[in-house]
Design a protein around this motif. Structure first.
Motif, PDB file in Angstrom:
ATOM      1  N   SER A  38       1.939  32.188 -49.047  1.00 38.00           N
ATOM      2  CA  SER A  38       1.986  33.105 -50.188  1.00 38.00           C
ATOM      3  C   SER A  38       2.835  34.325 -49.856  1.00 38.00           C
ATOM      4  O   SER A  38       3.645  34.791 -50.676  1.00 38.00           O
ATOM      5  CB  SER A  38       0.568  33.532 -50.573  1.00 38.00           C
ATOM      6  OG  SER A  38       0.588  34.471 -51.623  1.00 38.00           O
ATOM      7  N   CYS A  39       2.690  34.850 -48.663  1.00 31.62           N
ATOM      8  CA  CYS A  39       3.439  36.020 -48.217  1.00 31.62           C
ATOM      9  C   CYS A  39       4.941  35.725 -48.216  1.00 31.62           C
ATOM     10  O   CYS A  39       5.756  36.540 -48.660  1.00 31.62           O
ATOM     11  CB  CYS A  39       2.970  36.423 -46.819  1.00 31.62           C
ATOM     12  SG  CYS A  39       3.762  37.908 -46.145  1.00 31.62           S
ATOM     13  N   VAL A  40       5.302  34.532 -47.749  1.00 26.29           N
ATOM     14  CA  VAL A  40       6.711  34.139 -47.700  1.00 26.29           C
ATOM     15  C   VAL A  40       7.271  33.972 -49.108  1.00 26.29           C
ATOM     16  O   VAL A  40       8.322  34.529 -49.453  1.00 26.29           O
ATOM     17  CB  VAL A  40       6.882  32.827 -46.892  1.00 26.29           C
ATOM     18  CG1 VAL A  40       8.304  32.281 -47.051  1.00 26.29           C
ATOM     19  CG2 VAL A  40       6.569  33.069 -45.424  1.00 26.29           C
ATOM     20  N   LYS A  41       6.588  33.215 -49.923  1.00 22.46           N
ATOM     21  CA  LYS A  41       7.092  32.908 -51.270  1.00 22.46           C
ATOM     22  C   LYS A  41       7.116  34.138 -52.183  1.00 22.46           C
ATOM     23  O   LYS A  41       7.989  34.256 -53.049  1.00 22.46           O
ATOM     24  CB  LYS A  41       6.237  31.805 -51.898  1.00 22.46           C
ATOM     25  CG  LYS A  41       6.420  30.456 -51.219  1.00 22.46           C
ATOM     26  CD  LYS A  41       5.564  29.374 -51.872  1.00 22.46           C
ATOM     27  CE  LYS A  41       5.804  28.019 -51.216  1.00 22.46           C
ATOM     28  NZ  LYS A  41       4.980  26.943 -51.834  1.00 22.46           N
ATOM     29  N   ASP A  42       6.170  35.050 -51.980  1.00 19.56           N
ATOM     30  CA  ASP A  42       6.113  36.252 -52.821  1.00 19.56           C
ATOM     31  C   ASP A  42       7.080  37.340 -52.352  1.00 19.56           C
ATOM     32  O   ASP A  42       7.276  38.331 -53.054  1.00 19.56           O
ATOM     33  CB  ASP A  42       4.688  36.828 -52.835  1.00 19.56           C
ATOM     34  CG  ASP A  42       3.707  35.921 -53.559  1.00 19.56           C
ATOM     35  OD1 ASP A  42       4.162  35.012 -54.289  1.00 19.56           O
ATOM     36  OD2 ASP A  42       2.483  36.112 -53.381  1.00 19.56           O
ATOM     37  N   GLY A  43       7.656  37.146 -51.163  1.00 17.31           N
ATOM     38  CA  GLY A  43       8.537  38.194 -50.637  1.00 17.31           C
ATOM     39  C   GLY A  43       7.780  39.491 -50.419  1.00 17.31           C
ATOM     40  O   GLY A  43       8.290  40.579 -50.707  1.00 17.31           O
ATOM     41  N   THR A  44       6.580  39.380 -49.878  1.00 13.44           N
ATOM     42  CA  THR A  44       5.699  40.547 -49.745  1.00 13.44           C
ATOM     43  C   THR A  44       6.359  41.715 -49.025  1.00 13.44           C
ATOM     44  O   THR A  44       6.167  42.882 -49.401  1.00 13.44           O
ATOM     45  CB  THR A  44       4.408  40.138 -48.999  1.00 13.44           C
ATOM     46  OG1 THR A  44       3.727  39.132 -49.758  1.00 13.44           O
ATOM     47  CG2 THR A  44       3.494  41.330 -48.791  1.00 13.44           C
ATOM     48  N   HIS A  45       7.159  41.417 -48.003  1.00 16.07           N
ATOM     49  CA  HIS A  45       7.750  42.478 -47.186  1.00 16.07           C
ATOM     50  C   HIS A  45       9.250  42.680 -47.447  1.00 16.07           C
ATOM     51  O   HIS A  45       9.936  43.305 -46.636  1.00 16.07           O
ATOM     52  CB  HIS A  45       7.501  42.190 -45.704  1.00 16.07           C
ATOM     53  CG  HIS A  45       6.056  42.066 -45.343  1.00 16.07           C
ATOM     54  ND1 HIS A  45       5.173  43.127 -45.445  1.00 16.07           N
ATOM     55  CD2 HIS A  45       5.318  41.006 -44.899  1.00 16.07           C
ATOM     56  CE1 HIS A  45       3.964  42.721 -45.071  1.00 16.07           C
ATOM     57  NE2 HIS A  45       4.028  41.445 -44.743  1.00 16.07           N
ATOM     58  N   ASN A  46       9.752  42.152 -48.549  1.00 16.33           N
ATOM     59  CA  ASN A  46      11.185  42.293 -48.850  1.00 16.33           C
ATOM     60  C   ASN A  46      11.632  43.756 -48.878  1.00 16.33           C
ATOM     61  O   ASN A  46      12.664  44.119 -48.298  1.00 16.33           O
ATOM     62  CB  ASN A  46      11.516  41.650 -50.199  1.00 16.33           C
ATOM     63  CG  ASN A  46      11.701  40.154 -50.111  1.00 16.33           C
ATOM     64  OD1 ASN A  46      11.555  39.554 -49.052  1.00 16.33           O
ATOM     65  ND2 ASN A  46      12.020  39.529 -51.225  1.00 16.33           N
ATOM     66  N   SER A  47      10.888  44.578 -49.570  1.00 23.54           N
ATOM     67  CA  SER A  47      11.279  45.993 -49.688  1.00 23.54           C
ATOM     68  C   SER A  47      11.199  46.687 -48.339  1.00 23.54           C
ATOM     69  O   SER A  47      11.996  47.593 -48.043  1.00 23.54           O
ATOM     70  CB  SER A  47      10.388  46.701 -50.709  1.00 23.54           C
ATOM     71  OG  SER A  47      10.652  46.232 -52.012  1.00 23.54           O
ATOM     72  N   TRP A  48      10.266  46.272 -47.525  1.00 24.85           N
ATOM     73  CA  TRP A  48      10.160  46.826 -46.164  1.00 24.85           C
ATOM     74  C   TRP A  48      11.401  46.470 -45.351  1.00 24.85           C
ATOM     75  O   TRP A  48      11.947  47.314 -44.630  1.00 24.85           O
ATOM     76  CB  TRP A  48       8.883  46.303 -45.499  1.00 24.85           C
ATOM     77  CG  TRP A  48       8.714  46.708 -44.067  1.00 24.85           C
ATOM     78  CD1 TRP A  48       8.205  47.893 -43.593  1.00 24.85           C
ATOM     79  CD2 TRP A  48       9.063  45.934 -42.914  1.00 24.85           C
ATOM     80  NE1 TRP A  48       8.219  47.895 -42.212  1.00 24.85           N
ATOM     81  CE2 TRP A  48       8.737  46.700 -41.776  1.00 24.85           C
ATOM     82  CE3 TRP A  48       9.599  44.668 -42.735  1.00 24.85           C
ATOM     83  CZ2 TRP A  48       8.950  46.242 -40.469  1.00 24.85           C
ATOM     84  CZ3 TRP A  48       9.818  44.193 -41.443  1.00 24.85           C
ATOM     85  CH2 TRP A  48       9.489  44.976 -40.321  1.00 24.85           C
TER      86      TRP A  48
END
Length: 258
Positions: free
Chosen positions: A201-211
């Motif tokens: 889920s973290c990968v697909k949602d791009g959880t840390h993209n902005s980071w």
């Protein structure tokens, strides 16, 4: 009225009728062209809007990719560093790298055994800063997506192992294979306990993209130039042609002895 006059008037009427028909045909063609051009413009505008919308959906690297969510345990200014090793280590190595960068892979392959040895012994801490330099140079989102996935691995306490797997399976620099979430999840299967619903889920949602984007902005603001940038006591040892893994080990052990 003579036959000749009647023929002349008939011919004149025919010419007038023919001219009127010609004018009507020209008007019909003009209207058809106007309508056709209008349709083409509308279709062209729709196509442009469609392309913009499609590209907006594809670019997961947008700077407006949601709130900045630092991975678990991140440290330093703005929580942009992922630490590997003990906080009490007397030596710290600061590494700025890009998972699509061949030079970064070369550094990791050459120095990895020593870095593992020193961090496991508590003599060295490595602060990793992840950037997306190759995305900007060659296009694509593989640097961003791989960095996000590595941050997701940090959430799961598996950063170092997954970090090493990414470099061991690095595609050609021009190949944006890491832009595929499925590829990144498949590689997680090589790290025990990492491929979980939470990680996916973290990968697909791009959880840390902005980071990741913020980390890259810090890299640019520091004018570090390229990747890898490897700082030891403020000196970029990657640019030091005399530096070797053995010499780095000697420097770290000397610091550890005080």
């Amino acid at each position: 009225m003579s036959e000749k006059n009647r023929d002349g008037k008939r011919t004149a009427r025919q010419r007038i009728a023919a001219e009127r028909e010609k004018q009507k045909s020209a008007e019909r063609r003009r209207r058809a062209l106007i309508v056709g051009a209008s349709v083409v413009c509308v279709l062209g505008l729709a196509a442009v809007i469609g392309i913009i919308a499609a590209n907006a959906g594809k670019d997961k690297g947008s700077k407006n990719a949601g709130p900045v969510v630092a991975p678990s345990g991140a440290q330093g200014k703005d929580s942009l560093a992922i630490p590997v090793g003990k906080d009490g280590a007397r030596s710290t190595l600061t590494v700025w790298e890009d998972f699509r960068c061949p030079a970064c892979q070369a550094f990791e392959v050459r120095y990895r055994p020593v870095l593992h040895e020193l961090t496991d012994a508590g003599k060295l801490r490595v602060d990793y800063h992840l950037v997306r330099l190759i995305d900007g140079n060659l296009g694509g989102t593989g640097s961003l997506r791989a960095a996000n996935a590595a941050a997701c691995a940090q959430d799961a306490g598996r950063f170092r192992d997954y970090h090493d797997v990414l470099y061991a399976n690095q595609p050609e620099e021009s190949d944006d294979a890491f832009a595929s979430d499925d590829k990144l999840i498949q590689l997680a299967g090589k790290v025990k306990g990492l491929d979980t619903p939470a990680f996916r889920s973290c990968v697909k949602d791009g959880t840390h993209n902005s980071w990741v984007n913020r980390s890259h902005q810090a890299f640019e603001a520091a004018k570090l130039g390229g990747t890898p940038t490897v700082l030891f006591d403020g000196r970029n040892i990657y640019q030091d042609q005399t530096m070797t893994p053995e010499k780095l080990k000697q420097l770290v052990e000397a610091n550890d002895r005080g």
